[in-house]
Design an enzyme around this catalytic site. Structure first.
Site, PDB file in Angstrom:
ATOM      1  N   SER A 264       0.858  -1.183   0.000  1.00  0.00           N
ATOM      2  CA  SER A 264       0.000   0.000   0.000  1.00  0.00           C
ATOM      3  C   SER A 264       0.896   1.236   0.000  1.00  0.00           C
ATOM      4  CB  SER A 264      -0.888  -0.004   1.238  1.00  0.00           C
ATOM      5  OG  SER A 264      -0.092   0.255   2.378  1.00  0.00           O
ATOM      6  N   LYS A 265       0.252   2.380  -0.004  1.00  0.00           N
ATOM      7  CA  LYS A 265       1.000   3.649  -0.037  1.00  0.00           C
ATOM      8  C   LYS A 265       2.033   3.734   1.086  1.00  0.00           C
ATOM      9  CE  LYS A 265      -1.986   6.739  -2.532  1.00  0.00           C
ATOM     10  NZ  LYS A 265      -3.423   6.677  -2.286  1.00  0.00           N
ATOM     11  N   ARG A 266       1.640   3.199   2.220  1.00  0.00           N
ATOM     12  CA  ARG A 266       2.522   3.184   3.387  1.00  0.00           C
ATOM     13  C   ARG A 266       3.908   2.595   3.067  1.00  0.00           C
ATOM     14  NH1 ARG A 266       2.101  -0.913   7.040  1.00  0.00           N
ATOM     15  NH2 ARG A 266       0.419  -1.784   5.790  1.00  0.00           N
ATOM     16  N   HIS A 267       3.957   1.645   2.137  1.00  0.00           N
ATOM     17  CA  HIS A 267       5.223   1.003   1.796  1.00  0.00           C
ATOM     18  C   HIS A 267       5.954   1.738   0.681  1.00  0.00           C
ATOM     19  CE1 HIS A 267       2.696  -2.466   3.252  1.00  0.00           C
ATOM     20  NE2 HIS A 267       3.749  -2.570   4.009  1.00  0.00           N
ATOM     21  N   GLY A 268       5.407   2.853   0.259  1.00  0.00           N
ATOM     22  CA  GLY A 268       6.044   3.556  -0.844  1.00  0.00           C
ATOM     23  C   GLY A 268       5.477   3.134  -2.183  1.00  0.00           C
TER      24      GLY A 268
END
Ligand code: GLU
Length: 491
Positions: free
Chosen positions: A243-247
């Site tokens: 997800s976005k959290r992981h870049g």
């Protein structure tokens, strides 16, 4: 048989890493088989589809160098064909009219939740007499079309996972045409893939549950089945879905960050695929194409590792055409100069006119940087009129300004004695200074590097001094001494 594959994104956002990886696997497969790569924009969700998202997808593919052979075609353009296919399903009895309203279905679902019964559709409209069903339709009662799923196991040989199957009874009768006559995804996809004579459907594992439904539609319509291949999900470093959290972001965001398209392509290719040996560096798309095999796509989740992307990108910077890198460097510096209200000729005189020197500088510095901005940071001091000193490097290498100044002063008087301005004699002179001051070479080299580069890292300092040239080195040392003396005075 010519291999025909497709990438079928919904234009509801940018081209993200997962989509780009699916596109790439399809494209590499098509290329490796001499096949055709189609692009279909699945824009049937009118509320969420936007032309600018379609453009973003095209831009993302084009930046990566993934060339589309056919299309883009737009799913919404096929709506009459989708309806015709739905009609054919009704005609043959493979689908039936379902008069259950959304409210009734919701109520039954809530009831099932209370009693712990199965959640699926109970098939009641499938048991209506044909005359009744027709009669209710004729008086204008709204209905959806539902596929009557055969009471048998539905299986296929997945190009990646091998044999897969869903047991009889595990799939409920499902809607293909809503009561407002809009087709549902599973019908539109089958209709479009058949229309485009797609031979291989390669897509994410998240579509596995759709595949048996699509197979039921293919069979009911008497269409040839394509080969299905489901590529593993991409996971973050914590093992959770990316997800976005992981870049995970738009592939174009990686362009902004200074990654090369080849570095990105190489990285994406390794997300769930390996050539079977320990090879990781692939110089370009043709090397990837040559190595790519669908049956070497991994069954398990692929981990998204930004560190690996950076490393691979660094290898690509080290191996790229110098002229390509020069263009990128000039673009970044031009933009920076313009953002500062000036132009490149003012901030970096000669960088545009002395291509040969720019090429030599790039050759010298390109082993270390992992992104284009990092490359620019290393090239810039060789041309910049002025440099800034990086604070962390100042704290580290000019911690004692009087000592650093002492070393630079000794160099200031020694370097003019070097008659041949080349790395060898320069090294002898610089090491000689350290000996004379009775300090380790680092005590001279590190302050000098900071004076010349404005930062704590560079390629071999003797080569840097050589390539920077006598005049610029003198000037940088004098400027640094001014800075250090002021600092000493203030202490
Ligand atoms: N439009 C679907 C998606 O974006 C892909 C459909 C498919 O590949 O069959 O997930």
């Amino acid at each position: 048989m010519t291999v025909r594959v497709r990438f079928a994104p919904s234009p509801t956002g940018y081209l993200h890493v997962g989509g780009a990886r699916t596109a790439l696997f399809n494209w590499l497969y098509a290329r490796s088989e001499g096949g055709v790569f189609l692009l279909r924009i699945e824009d049937t969700d009118r509320a969420r589809s936007r032309p600018e998202h379609t453009q973003a997808i095209l831009d993302g593919l084009s930046w990566l160098g993934i060339e589309v052979d056919e299309g883009p075609v737009f799913q919404a353009d096929g709506i009459e064909r989708h309806r015709a296919h739905a009609g054919a399903l009704l005609e043959s009895g493979a689908a039936y009219r379902c008069f259950c309203t959304a409210e009734a279905l919701a109520e039954r679902r809530a009831e099932a939740e209370r009693t712990g019964a199965g959640h699926g559709y109970d098939g009641r409209c499938g048991r209506l007499e044909e005359a009744e069903s027709r009669g209710r339709a004729e008086v204008g009662e709204p209905f959806a079309l539902r596929v009557r799923v055969p009471a048998e196991e539905i299986g296929w040989v997945d190009a990646i996972h091998g044999p897969m199957s869903f047991p009889a009874g595990s799939i409920d009768d499902f809607i293909v045409l809503r009561s407002d006559r809009t087709p549902v995804y599973n019908l539109a996809v089958v209709s479009d893939d058949a229309e485009a004579a797609v031979t291989h459907v390669i897509r994410g594992d998240d579509h596995i549950s759709n595949t048996p439904k699509q197979i039921a539609i293919y069979r009911a319509l008497g269409l040839d089945l394509p080969t299905f291949g489901h590529v593993p999900l991409i996971l973050g470093s914590d093992g959770k879905r990316l997800s976005k959290r992981h870049g995970a972001m738009s592939v174009l965001a990686y362009r902004e960050k200074g990654y090369l398209p080849r570095g990105m392509l190489n990285f994406l290719a390794l997300l769930g695929w390996s050539p079977g040996d320990d090879r990781e560096f692939f110089a370009d798309a043709s090397e990837l194409t040559e190595a790519f095999r669908l049956d070497r796509v991994l069954k398990k989740g692929a981990v998204f590792d930004l560190e690996k992307l950076a490393w691979l990108n660094g290898r690509h910077i080290a191996r790229s055409d110098v002229s390509d890198l020069a263009r990128s460097v000039l673009d970044v510096l031009t933009e920076a100069a313009e953002a500062g209200g000036t132009d490149l000729a003012a901030t970096h005189p000669t960088i545009q006119t002395d291509a040969e020197r720019l090429a030599s500088v790039i050759e010298l510095v390109r082993e270390r940087p992992r992104t284009v901005p990092a490359l620019v940071d290393q090239v810039s001091p060789f041309f910049a009129l002025e440099i800034e000193y990086e604070q962390a490097a100042v704290d580290r290498f000019w911690k004692r300004p009087d000592e650093a100044a002492g070393a630079l002063r000794a160099l200031e008087s020694e370097l003019p004695e070097v008659s041949v301005w080349e790395a060898g004699p320069l090294e002898a002179a610089i090491r000689g200074v350290a000996d004379r001051l009775d300090v380790g070479a680092g005590k001279v080299i590190n302050p000098l590097r900071l004076a010349l580069m404005g930062q704590g890292v560079s390629p071999g300092i003797f080569e840097v001094v050589e390539l920077m040239g006598r005049e610029r080195v003198d000037r940088r040392i004098a400027t640094a001494l001014g800075y250090l003396d002021a600092k000493t005075a203030m202490a």
